[in-house]
Design a protein around this motif. Structure first.
Motif, PDB file in Angstrom:
ATOM      1  N   GLN A  87       0.651  -1.288  -0.084  1.00  0.00           N
ATOM      2  CA  GLN A  87       0.096   0.042   0.011  1.00  0.00           C
ATOM      3  C   GLN A  87       0.702   1.139  -0.063  1.00  0.00           C
ATOM      4  N   ILE A  88       0.358   2.402  -0.565  1.00  0.00           N
ATOM      5  CA  ILE A  88       0.989   3.596  -0.753  1.00  0.00           C
ATOM      6  C   ILE A  88      -0.146   4.672  -0.511  1.00  0.00           C
ATOM      7  N   LEU A  89       0.229   5.546   0.367  1.00  0.00           N
ATOM      8  CA  LEU A  89      -0.785   6.718   0.666  1.00  0.00           C
ATOM      9  C   LEU A  89       0.043   7.967   0.472  1.00  0.00           C
ATOM     10  N   PHE A  90      -0.467   8.705  -0.562  1.00  0.00           N
ATOM     11  CA  PHE A  90       0.368   9.856  -1.019  1.00  0.00           C
ATOM     12  C   PHE A  90      -0.515  11.012  -0.826  1.00  0.00           C
ATOM     13  N   GLU A  91      -0.183  12.117  -0.383  1.00  0.00           N
ATOM     14  CA  GLU A  91      -0.877  13.507  -0.456  1.00  0.00           C
ATOM     15  C   GLU A  91       0.052  14.732  -0.299  1.00  0.00           C
ATOM     16  N   GLY A 202       5.275   5.487  15.066  1.00  0.00           N
ATOM     17  CA  GLY A 202       4.665   6.823  14.592  1.00  0.00           C
ATOM     18  C   GLY A 202       4.183   6.762  13.110  1.00  0.00           C
ATOM     19  N   VAL A 203       4.631   5.823  12.217  1.00  0.00           N
ATOM     20  CA  VAL A 203       4.214   5.495  10.953  1.00  0.00           C
ATOM     21  C   VAL A 203       2.474   5.182  10.966  1.00  0.00           C
ATOM     22  N   TRP A 204       2.140   4.388  11.986  1.00  0.00           N
ATOM     23  CA  TRP A 204       0.757   4.164  11.923  1.00  0.00           C
ATOM     24  C   TRP A 204      -0.121   5.392  12.479  1.00  0.00           C
ATOM     25  N   ASP A 205       0.382   6.175  13.086  1.00  0.00           N
ATOM     26  CA  ASP A 205      -0.381   7.415  13.196  1.00  0.00           C
ATOM     27  C   ASP A 205      -0.412   8.229  11.996  1.00  0.00           C
ATOM     28  N   LEU A 206       0.680   8.291  11.164  1.00  0.00           N
ATOM     29  CA  LEU A 206       0.738   9.021   9.953  1.00  0.00           C
ATOM     30  C   LEU A 206      -0.421   8.422   8.971  1.00  0.00           C
ATOM     31  N   LYS A 207      -0.585   7.164   9.088  1.00  0.00           N
ATOM     32  CA  LYS A 207      -1.332   6.534   8.333  1.00  0.00           C
ATOM     33  C   LYS A 207      -2.872   6.743   8.665  1.00  0.00           C
ATOM     34  N   ARG A 208      -3.140   6.872   9.823  1.00  0.00           N
ATOM     35  CA  ARG A 208      -4.520   7.198  10.458  1.00  0.00           C
ATOM     36  C   ARG A 208      -4.749   8.655   9.949  1.00  0.00           C
ATOM     37  N   ALA A 209      -3.778   9.317   9.926  1.00  0.00           N
ATOM     38  CA  ALA A 209      -4.150  10.779   9.492  1.00  0.00           C
ATOM     39  C   ALA A 209      -4.473  10.979   8.185  1.00  0.00           C
ATOM     40  N   PHE A 210      -3.841  10.204   7.141  1.00  0.00           N
ATOM     41  CA  PHE A 210      -4.306   9.953   5.731  1.00  0.00           C
ATOM     42  C   PHE A 210      -5.525   9.679   5.597  1.00  0.00           C
ATOM     43  N   ALA A 211      -6.075   8.220   6.461  1.00  0.00           N
ATOM     44  CA  ALA A 211      -7.307   7.578   6.238  1.00  0.00           C
ATOM     45  C   ALA A 211      -8.433   8.288   6.605  1.00  0.00           C
ATOM     46  N   ASP A 212      -8.255   9.157   7.621  1.00  0.00           N
ATOM     47  CA  ASP A 212      -9.313  10.095   8.279  1.00  0.00           C
ATOM     48  C   ASP A 212      -9.635  11.080   7.432  1.00  0.00           C
ATOM     49  N   PRO A 228     -14.881   3.129   2.506  1.00  0.00           N
ATOM     50  CA  PRO A 228     -13.487   3.698   3.220  1.00  0.00           C
ATOM     51  C   PRO A 228     -12.535   3.131   3.194  1.00  0.00           C
ATOM     52  N   LEU A 229     -11.752   3.763   3.367  1.00  0.00           N
ATOM     53  CA  LEU A 229     -10.073   3.422   3.658  1.00  0.00           C
ATOM     54  C   LEU A 229      -9.947   2.807   5.076  1.00  0.00           C
ATOM     55  N   LEU A 230      -9.751   1.543   5.114  1.00  0.00           N
ATOM     56  CA  LEU A 230      -9.759   0.706   6.669  1.00  0.00           C
ATOM     57  C   LEU A 230      -8.374   0.559   6.718  1.00  0.00           C
ATOM     58  N   LEU A 231      -7.783   0.583   7.922  1.00  0.00           N
ATOM     59  CA  LEU A 231      -6.330   0.319   8.189  1.00  0.00           C
ATOM     60  C   LEU A 231      -6.304  -0.746   9.373  1.00  0.00           C
ATOM     61  N   GLU A 232      -5.391  -1.576   9.235  1.00  0.00           N
ATOM     62  CA  GLU A 232      -5.252  -2.856  10.103  1.00  0.00           C
ATOM     63  C   GLU A 232      -3.845  -2.432  10.969  1.00  0.00           C
ATOM     64  N   THR A 233      -3.715  -1.432  11.698  1.00  0.00           N
ATOM     65  CA  THR A 233      -2.485  -0.957  12.184  1.00  0.00           C
ATOM     66  C   THR A 233      -2.593  -1.323  13.660  1.00  0.00           C
ATOM     67  N   ALA A 234      -1.254  -1.392  14.514  1.00  0.00           N
ATOM     68  CA  ALA A 234      -1.331  -1.815  15.616  1.00  0.00           C
ATOM     69  C   ALA A 234      -1.465  -0.265  16.308  1.00  0.00           C
ATOM     70  N   SER A 235      -1.887  -0.569  17.649  1.00  0.00           N
ATOM     71  CA  SER A 235      -2.319   0.645  18.685  1.00  0.00           C
ATOM     72  C   SER A 235      -1.089   0.866  19.659  1.00  0.00           C
ATOM     73  N   THR A 236       0.123   0.617  19.375  1.00  0.00           N
ATOM     74  CA  THR A 236       1.199   0.958  20.125  1.00  0.00           C
ATOM     75  C   THR A 236       1.424   2.677  20.164  1.00  0.00           C
ATOM     76  N   TRP A 237       1.549   2.998  21.421  1.00  0.00           N
ATOM     77  CA  TRP A 237       1.901   4.280  21.540  1.00  0.00           C
ATOM     78  C   TRP A 237       3.243   4.702  21.509  1.00  0.00           C
ATOM     79  N   GLU A 238       4.000   5.563  20.747  1.00  0.00           N
ATOM     80  CA  GLU A 238       5.242   6.063  20.857  1.00  0.00           C
ATOM     81  C   GLU A 238       5.138   7.547  21.576  1.00  0.00           C
ATOM     82  N   THR A 239       5.617   7.272  22.854  1.00  0.00           N
ATOM     83  CA  THR A 239       5.156   8.598  23.674  1.00  0.00           C
ATOM     84  C   THR A 239       6.235   9.798  23.310  1.00  0.00           C
ATOM     85  N   ARG A 240       7.166   9.546  22.641  1.00  0.00           N
ATOM     86  CA  ARG A 240       8.093  10.658  22.387  1.00  0.00           C
ATOM     87  C   ARG A 240       7.796  11.370  20.885  1.00  0.00           C
ATOM     88  N   ILE A 241       6.767  10.895  20.229  1.00  0.00           N
ATOM     89  CA  ILE A 241       6.177  11.199  19.116  1.00  0.00           C
ATOM     90  C   ILE A 241       4.635  11.382  19.108  1.00  0.00           C
TER      91      ILE A 241
END
Length: 419
Positions: A87-91, A202-212, A228-241
């Motif tokens: 998958q590629i998400l480009f904006e 952090g990549v997962w949060d960027l994917k969510r931003a695009f999908a939203d 709709p664009l559905l994402l199957e991504t982990a929910s790990t939090w990176e506290t520094r980003i």
């Protein structure tokens, strides 16, 4: 016969005419300045400027790589697209139909041909002068053109007028890119900007931003049958980003709050680089207060940007900033388009939002906030390199500027809320 008008009605009529005249003068001056500046720039090329090589810094379970030269960034982005498997998400805000733009279009189309899901978003207004031929894409690519007029029938709803000013690339779950660079040949070598490459959670949060954004706009722009664009991504939090997204449709504008909180917490230094600087007074007051309590507050701007009216409006803030102890540096001979800041050798941000009303209270924007000393050290090194190509503006120099310059600043000041 009509009855004679009252003194109040005559006064209101005079006030209306006066205000319309003043507004007309402001607009005529702004248009005239833009035309003259465009004429003067014809055929002129920016001069070389200092750049720092791509620098990778481990952050948590991933890494951040900074890019300050467009060609380096484009090489990394195209390599990521060429290596995509799923998958590629480009904006992008601007996608020029030139050599670089064609390279990205061809790479995305080739990925789609080999079975990769390719989603693209670009802003219709920002690319209104791009050839219609370039904006014809193969059916294997899913392309959302954010419309020139996004309000539809709800012309009264101000939340529907924001532009899509974001610049995002996400490839698989492996890598993401975000920052100030648009897509075009001039940006590859002639503009000084900043982008970051992200790996890890952090990549997962960027994917969510695009999908939203895609899901918020997909029905009107593509058709009701588009899923709709559905994402199957982990929910790990990176506290520094953390990613902060301005979403005008939902009246969400956290990027301004992010900046205000960081500036108000500063104790040692606030180093900011911005292409366009037209803040509200509360933002200016926060910078002044930091400088007055002994913080090393520095603001780096283009000496001459690609929007001359924004330059003149920005100068209207210089007197109070300089008087408060803020140091102002102006980047010479090339356009600095970066939207970055680093504070107290710990906090940093890189993103798409300028410090102006359009970005902080109007457009779709995205900034990454990083709380990490090693990354802050890299951002400080980049700032120091940029400073070597700057002229510092002193309070005495600014106070001695010509009278006609002061008059122009005063005339254009009421246009601040529009920028």
């Amino acid at each position: 016969m009509s009855s004679p008008s009252s003194p109040v009605e005559r006064l209101l009529r005079v006030l209306r005419r006066t205000l319309l005249t003043l507004f007309g003068i402001q607009m005529a001056l702004a248009i005239g300045m833009s035309l003259v500046d465009s004429y003067r720039r014809r055929g002129k090329k920016p001069k070389p400027f200092p750049v720092t090589p791509p620098t990778e810094v481990p952050v948590g379970d991933g890494a951040l790589t900074t890019y300050t030269y467009g060609q380096d960034l484009y090489d990394a982005m195209l390599a990521a697209i060429d290596g995509a498997q799923r998958q590629i998400l480009f904006e992008t805000y601007i996608w020029k139909g030139d050599e670089i733009g064609e390279k990205f279009k061809a790479a995305l189309a080739a990925a789609a041909d080999r079975g990769v899901e390719v989603y693209c978003i670009y802003d219709g207004f920002a690319n209104i002068v791009v050839s219609p031929r370039f904006k014809r894409f193969p059916p294997t690519m899913k392309v959302l053109r954010y419309p020139i007029y996004p309000a539809g029938w709800k012309f009264y709803d101000l939340a529907r007028y924001g532009r899509d000013h974001r610049k995002i690339l996400v490839v698989d779950d492996a890598v993401g890119f975000v920052g100030g660079y648009n897509i075009g040949t001039a940006y590859a070598t002639e503009w000084r900007d900043t982008h970051v490459r992200i790996t890890g959670p952090g990549v997962w949060d960027l994917k969510r931003a695009f999908a939203d954004f895609w899901n918020l706009n997909r029905r009107r722009r593509i058709g009701t049958s588009e899923r709709p664009l559905l994402l199957e991504t982990a929910s790990t939090w990176e506290t520094r980003i953390r990613f902060h997204r301005n979403v005008p449709r939902l009246w969400m504008f956290p990027i301004r709050s992010m900046y205000m909180e960081a500036i108000n917490r500063s104790s040692r230094r606030v180093w900011m680089t911005h292409a366009y600087f037209c803040p509200d007074q509360d933002f200016v007051d926060a910078m002044k207060a930091a400088a007055q309590r002994g913080v090393d507050v520095r603001l780096l701007l283009p000496l001459k940007s690609n929007h001359i009216v924004a330059d003149w409006i920005s100068r209207g803030y210089f007197s109070q900033l300089l008087d408060a102890g803020v140091r102002i540096f102006r980047f010479r001979d090339a356009m600095v388009h970066a939207k970055t800041s680093t504070i107290d050798s710990t906090w940093s941000t890189v993103g798409t939002a300028n410090v102006d009303r359009l970005s902080l209270q109007g457009n779709y924007e995205i900034n990454v906030e990083v709380i990490d000393p090693a990354f802050a050290a890299t951002m400080e090194q980049i700032y120091a390199a940029d400073e070597t190509n700057c002229l510092e503006l002193t309070a005495s120099e600014w106070a001695a500027r010509d009278l006609h310059r002061k008059f122009t600043e005063m005339i254009l000041a009421p246009l601040r809320p529009l920028l």
